[in-house]
Scaffold this active site. Structure first.
Site, mmCIF file in Angstrom:
data_model
loop_
_atom_site.group_PDB
_atom_site.id
_atom_site.type_symbol
_atom_site.label_atom_id
_atom_site.label_comp_id
_atom_site.label_asym_id
_atom_site.label_seq_id
_atom_site.Cartn_x
_atom_site.Cartn_y
_atom_site.Cartn_z
ATOM 1 N N ASP B 116 0.863 -1.188 0.000
ATOM 2 C CA ASP B 116 0.000 0.000 0.000
ATOM 3 C C ASP B 116 0.899 1.238 0.000
ATOM 4 O O ASP B 116 1.590 1.483 -0.973
ATOM 5 C CB ASP B 116 -0.914 -0.053 1.222
ATOM 6 C CG ASP B 116 -1.964 1.039 1.213
ATOM 7 O OD1 ASP B 116 -2.179 1.627 0.144
ATOM 8 O OD2 ASP B 116 -2.555 1.302 2.276
ATOM 9 N N VAL B 117 0.902 2.000 1.063
ATOM 10 C CA VAL B 117 1.753 3.182 1.122
ATOM 11 C C VAL B 117 2.753 3.014 2.261
ATOM 12 O O VAL B 117 2.440 2.419 3.278
ATOM 13 C CB VAL B 117 0.946 4.481 1.339
ATOM 14 C CG1 VAL B 117 0.330 4.949 0.043
ATOM 15 C CG2 VAL B 117 -0.098 4.296 2.418
ATOM 16 N N GLY B 227 0.902 -5.328 10.247
ATOM 17 C CA GLY B 227 0.025 -4.406 10.957
ATOM 18 C C GLY B 227 -1.410 -4.851 11.103
ATOM 19 O O GLY B 227 -1.700 -6.041 11.149
ATOM 20 N N GLY B 263 -16.930 2.344 21.457
ATOM 21 C CA GLY B 263 -15.626 2.024 22.037
ATOM 22 C C GLY B 263 -15.007 3.260 22.671
ATOM 23 O O GLY B 263 -14.903 4.298 22.028
ATOM 24 N N SER B 264 -14.596 3.145 23.919
ATOM 25 C CA SER B 264 -14.039 4.317 24.609
ATOM 26 C C SER B 264 -12.577 4.093 24.993
ATOM 27 O O SER B 264 -12.131 4.524 26.039
ATOM 28 C CB SER B 264 -14.869 4.662 25.841
ATOM 29 O OG SER B 264 -14.797 3.621 26.792
ATOM 30 N N GLU B 286 -20.019 1.771 25.130
ATOM 31 C CA GLU B 286 -18.927 0.962 25.655
ATOM 32 C C GLU B 286 -19.499 -0.370 26.149
ATOM 33 O O GLU B 286 -20.465 -0.405 26.896
ATOM 34 C CB GLU B 286 -18.225 1.721 26.794
ATOM 35 C CG GLU B 286 -17.175 0.937 27.552
ATOM 36 C CD GLU B 286 -16.057 0.409 26.660
ATOM 37 O OE1 GLU B 286 -15.432 1.195 25.936
ATOM 38 O OE2 GLU B 286 -15.838 -0.818 26.681
ATOM 39 N N HIS B 414 5.271 2.364 18.344
ATOM 40 C CA HIS B 414 6.636 2.337 18.868
ATOM 41 C C HIS B 414 6.984 0.968 19.439
ATOM 42 O O HIS B 414 8.145 0.588 19.479
ATOM 43 C CB HIS B 414 6.833 3.447 19.893
ATOM 44 C CG HIS B 414 5.768 3.493 20.949
ATOM 45 N ND1 HIS B 414 4.585 4.145 20.760
ATOM 46 C CD2 HIS B 414 5.703 2.960 22.171
ATOM 47 C CE1 HIS B 414 3.846 4.025 21.844
ATOM 48 N NE2 HIS B 414 4.487 3.309 22.722
ATOM 49 N N HIS B 541 13.940 23.669 37.089
ATOM 50 C CA HIS B 541 12.802 24.318 37.723
ATOM 51 C C HIS B 541 12.530 25.637 37.018
ATOM 52 O O HIS B 541 13.458 26.373 36.720
ATOM 53 C CB HIS B 541 13.099 24.597 39.191
ATOM 54 C CG HIS B 541 11.994 25.343 39.877
ATOM 55 N ND1 HIS B 541 10.827 24.724 40.269
ATOM 56 C CD2 HIS B 541 11.859 26.657 40.190
ATOM 57 C CE1 HIS B 541 10.027 25.629 40.821
ATOM 58 N NE2 HIS B 541 10.623 26.802 40.782
#
Lengths: 477, 571
Positions: B116-117, B227, B263-264, B286, B414, B541
């Protein structure tokens, strides 16, 4: 140290500081048996806990439980915001949350009762009547009254009478029934509409939806609230910023009702009371307006308004009398304001606002007129920004359009003077050469702060103003 | 000649194996799986002789214990280079990209196959464009919050937005990042092969566009990094206009007045942030009993109080959307809800649009897994803790790895990249096991939520089982100078740790820039740093990082027990 909530298990604060404050009671929610009613010691008061050593009062963020809910030991009951953090507070006793005495958003001092806990269901009613007779120490909570099932006696002023109206429900079935509402059995309302309805205490069953497919949307709820389909007992959020303008429409005024101030009315009221601390005096003057009227006729087509002309003339006069444009705030000193900002009082539905023409002495009359139009539009749409209505240094109030020939204005605190402008009317006058003639004249009446502006100041200011208006060539540069 | 050579080779490797292992002997009767291997091998033999040599070794490995054999193969770096590539990666998402870059660094000849891409879900239909939308929603929120601005002394007149402009920003960002990824790989000499990759057999992959001629390449090692795609439960009809997935939502083709989000989790929550900032009203659906499952319960509760309750959002919990019909013929989107437990019809909703954010399903169809006898589990490719693919018989498939969403271990971009790097480490001779508990996760709402390691209930369960004590420390953003300067004092950081040895078990943050703050904690977990040591680290700080400083300092570690860094733990 105190800013760290080092918790062993749950939300129960276990810091030693909390213990120090209340050496005898548990550091969790402070529920104590009511000593006076030892026979039925089953009703306990829930106190505002001390969540940190520096905490003196806490704000109720939200009640996790509602009145009538069964509580079991260790369950979270309420979320309290201290000076450091929001924390869930849990109960140490089983029972029923009988009455909430401090509503969400309310503030209570540490140790004061915020709710009552009944041990059995039967005692809920008893607890509620108790909640009623012993109002909480929290000032911004008219909630104790709302919690009471019957009309409360010592309830905070504004709550009770309107509440009666809450029970009056208009038997009006939705005319455009939502196709999915199964003949009105189900109410289709958007999430925000539902939230608003809860906040404004509006029964969605009586609201006609104007959204897609007859869905009830936020503005329907707002309209219903305003129309009093079912009026909220009181604004659930006492914070002034969130109080929506719910002034009843002029057509639907219900006689005999007590209506709480809107935010704007509240602000006007405060200002007016504050004005009593300023020693004021008044000086009047009659000004011939023939030349001004002629000029107005000439440049009206260019969008110039009479208000802008008057503001401009006043500003030019103020340039020569800076003391009249000064203000005294502390009673010890006064400020010569660096710019001449003419505030002009405008009536809008439900109140009064003073859009400000900034630097009216420097801006040319055409720009000033355009600016004025823009300000009025914004004021009507309630979109004026603070700097557009609270930066005035001199105020104009004109009731001439109603035919009022003279009146007296109250000086807005923080400014030096206000000028009340009456109608310009044809008047028979005697002139110095012994003739009688007709001239258009208007009366102006300036109210000023005598701590800084004296009679002679006003008199010479008015003389200058009269000269400018009677020979208005400077107004157009 | 060659065959005799390989025979001797094979026996030499096989003998020590049977010597110290009783699990699988060389004499084990060949299962159908092994037969298949052999059959394929014969094809391979026809190609070239050097290849044959290698493949014979593989035959051995298929008979013996894979683990050891593959290790010995990778140790044998002096073997003649007989493959087209050292490493072929199927899928050029973030995981594949990370693996490819690291492979080049390690001197491997690398190719990446993409049908795909380049950039995959994250760059094109996920994290990246959603961050563009969230950047807009964050600013809108600030500009609309009169109360907040007033507190800062700011005056802003009515803020507005141009939908197409917002959509363009997201799209431009995605193409920019995509180009960056492509260029970085090209610059390093990674071959980008276009087409759908299919595994033909061990160490052999074909690729090609539909309708074009297919190419077959061989590789010493193969990484599957294909994926995932949005998961759509059955009964839900997606039309891409009114019933949409995150793929469509990120294009922001419309901003509906009322949108239901099914879906939450992370995705749903982030989109609720975007939509409500742009003026939509949102209804969450949910299946579990509470919103935001998967988050630490305390963080979830606070998040609900800040991200849900004050916004134009309502919700139904404990219900499934059993049927969703797109809007057509002037009818709105209809959603039928059933009770999650009893399956009884519960309610029906009519809304302007529905976003399906019920999670993601692995994209593993058409990979040719049947050629190597691998059976997916709910679509996921089974792998061990070193990302080595496990076949239907529970044996490791040599030279084949699977990283990222396709293995379902931790469906984060990640994490995929980290897994890819771990695999490259292994194939270049260094054993490496990724500690998944050190991988942070973030949800980019306003304010953000981030976490690493265990939640409090998970930690307590583990403590119960293993018999250690767990403590919790918390700090509030209300006590942080920088947060107060920004007038964003709402927030909480929570540390779950072992008071006996100072091990960090988990850190959860809800507050301003939480996603950036978590890394101090995740690095500490990855490196095995103890609280008693990290609490001496200095923070500038006033910065938000002092929230974590306070957190570590507030933890009470009993004794300074020197204990070895715990073994990496996998999930």
């Amino acid at each position: 140290m105190s800013q760290l909530l080092h918790l062993g298990t749950s939300f129960v604060p276990s810091s030693s500081s909390a213990l120090r404050r209340n050496p005898t009671s548990s550091p969790a929610i402070h529920i104590s048996g009511n000593k006076r009613t030892t026979i039925q010691a089953k009703i306990r008061e829930i106190f505002m806990p001390a969540l940190s050593s520096t905490m003196t009062e806490g704000k109720i963020v939200s009640w996790v439980k509602s009145e009538g809910d069964k509580l079991s030991k260790g369950e979270s009951v309420v979320v309290v915001e201290s000076d450091k953090a929001d924390m869930d507070v849990e109960t140490f006793y089983d029972g029923y949350l009988a009455a909430i005495m401090v509503e969400e958003g309310g503030v209570a001092a540490v140790g004061s009762a915020i709710a009552l806990l009944a041990e059995t269901e039967d005692e809920i009613a008893e607890a509620r009547s108790k909640a009623n007779t012993s109002p909480s120490s929290s000032p911004p909570s008219p909630a104790a009254a709302a919690a009471a099932p019957e009309e409360s006696v010592g309830a905070p002023e504004k709550a009770a009478p309107v509440k009666a109206a809450a029970t009056v429900t208009v038997a009006k079935m939705a005319s455009s029934v939502h196709p999915a509402s199964e003949g009105g059995k189900r109410i289709v309302a958007s999430p925000y509409a539902k939230k608003l309805a809860k906040e404004l205490n509006v029964d969605l069953g009586n609201v006609v939806g104007s959204g897609p497919m007859g869905r009830i949307v936020a503005k329907d709820v707002e309209a219903a609230a305003a129309a009093g389909v079912s009026v909220a007992a009181e604004d659930p959020k006492p914070s002034p910023s969130s109080a929506p303008v719910k002034a009843p429409a002029s057509t639907g005024i219900e006689l005999g009702t007590v209506v709480p101030f809107t935010t704007m009315q509240g602000a006007v009221s405060r200002n007016m009371v504050d004005s009593l601390t300023v020693p004021t005096f008044r000086v009047g003057y009659t000004i011939t307006t023939d030349a001004l009227d002629a000029l107005y006729k000439k440049i009206k087509s260019k969008g110039v308004t009479m208000t802008a002309l008057l503001a401009k003339a006043t500003a030019l006069a103020l340039v020569k009398h800076p003391v009249v444009n000064s203000s005294c705030r502390d009673g010890k000193s006064f400020t010569y304001n660096s710019s001449i900002n003419i505030a002009v009082a405008v009536a809008i539905d439900g109140g009064l606002i003073t859009p400000v023409l900034q630097d009216a002495d420097k801006v040319d009359i055409y720009s000033l007129s355009r600016k004025w139009k823009e300000l009025v539009d914004k004021a009507r749409a309630k979109q004026l920004q603070p700097h557009e209505y609270n930066t005035g240094t001199f105020t104009l109030s004109n009731l001439g359009m109603f035919g009022v020939d003279r009146f007296d204005a109250i000086l807005p605190p923080g400014t030096g003077a206000i000028m009340a402008v009456g109608a310009s009317e044809p008047t028979v006058v005697a002139t110095k050469d012994g003739r009688i003639g007709m001239k258009s004249q208007m009366q102006v009446n300036v109210t000023a702060d005598h701590r800084v502006i004296y009679g002679a100041d006003l008199a010479s200011f008015l003389q200058t103003l009269a000269k400018i208006i009677e020979d208005p060539k400077d107004l157009t540069f | 000649m060659h065959s005799s050579l390989s025979l001797s080779f094979s026996s030499s490797t096989a003998i020590p194996r049977s010597g110290h292992s009783s699990e699988l002997s060389c004499a084990a009767p060949p299962s159908p799986l092994n037969l298949r291997f052999c059959g394929l091998r014969r094809e391979a033999l026809g190609f070239s002789s050097p290849k044959r040599n290698d493949s014979c070794r593989v035959i051995v490995s298929s008979r013996g214990r894979f683990k050891k054999v593959s290790a010995s193969v990778s140790d044998n770096g002096s073997a003649p280079k007989a493959f087209d590539y050292d490493l072929v990666i199927i899928g050029a998402g973030v995981g594949g990209h990370g693996a490819a870059l690291h492979a080049v660094e390690k001197g491997l000849k690398t190719a990446i196959i993409e049908g795909d891409v380049v950039g995959g879900t994250c760059v094109n239909r996920g994290c990246v464009p959603s961050k563009a939308l969230l950047a807009v929603s964050g600013r809108m929120r600030e500009l609309q919050s009169e109360h907040h601005l007033k507190a800062l002394g700011l005056q802003v007149s009515a803020a507005g937005y141009d939908r197409q402009g917002v959509a363009d920003h997201a799209n431009n960002l995605a193409s920019k990042i995509r180009n960056n990824l492509t260029n970085s790989m090209k610059a390093l000499g990674v071959d980008i092969l276009t087409g759908v990759g299919t595994i033909l057999g061990p160490q052999k992959v074909k690729y090609g566009k539909v309708g074009f001629s297919e190419n077959v390449i061989t590789a010493k090692n193969i990484i599957i990094a294909t994926g995932s795609v949005p998961f759509v439960p059955k009964g839900i009809e997606v039309d891409g206009k009114t019933v949409i997935t995150s793929d469509h939502a990120l294009k922001l083709e419309s901003v509906p007045d009322w949108i239901a989000i099914v879906g939450s989790g992370y995705i749903g929550l982030e989109f609720s942030d975007v939509y409500t900032a742009l003026g939509s009203e949102v209804t969450f659906i949910e299946a579990l009993d509470q919103l935001m499952p998967g988050f630490d319960p305390e963080i979830g509760k606070l998040a609900q109080r800040v991200l849900i309750n004050p916004r134009k959002i309502d919700y139904h919990t404990g219900v499934f959307a059993s049927k969703i019909t797109p809007a057509k013929d002037g009818k709105p989107v209809r959603i039928e809800l059933i009770d999650a437990k009893t399956k009884e019809p519960k309610d029906a909703l009519e809304v302007d649009a529905a976003l399906i954010a019920t999670g993601r399903a692995p994209f593993t169809n058409g990979l040719g897994l049947e050629n190597i006898s691998v059976v997916t589990q709910r679509g996921f490719i089974p792998v061990d803790e070193r990302m080595r693919v496990i076949d239907a018989d529970g044996n490791l498939v040599p030279h084949l790895y699977c990283i990222g969403d396709a293995n379902g271990k931790m469906m984060l971009a990640h994490a995929a990249s980290a897994q890819g790097i771990s695999v490259v480490e292994q194939v270049t001779g260094k054993d490496h096991v990724l500690n998944h508990l050190s991988i942070p996760a973030a949800c980019f709402t306003h304010p953000e939520i981030s976490m690493v390691g265990l939640t409090e209930p998970q930690a307590r369960e583990k403590a119960e089982k293993e018999g250690f004590e767990v403590s919790v420390a918390k700090t509030s953003f209300k006590a942080n100078t920088k947060a107060l300067a920004e007038n964003e004092g709402e927030g909480l950081a929570k540390l779950i740790y072992r008071p006996d040895n100072g091990e960090i078990l988990g850190v959860h943050i809800f507050g301003l820039h939480a996603a950036d703050l978590i890394h101090e904690a995740s690095n500490a977990i990855a490196l095995g740093t103890r609280i008693q040591d990290i609490k001496f680290a200095v923070h500038a700080h006033p910065t938000l990082s002092e929230v974590l400083d306070e957190l570590f300092k507030s933890a009470k570690v009993h004794a300074h027990v020197p204990s070895p860094v715990s073994e990496p733990v996998t999930v």
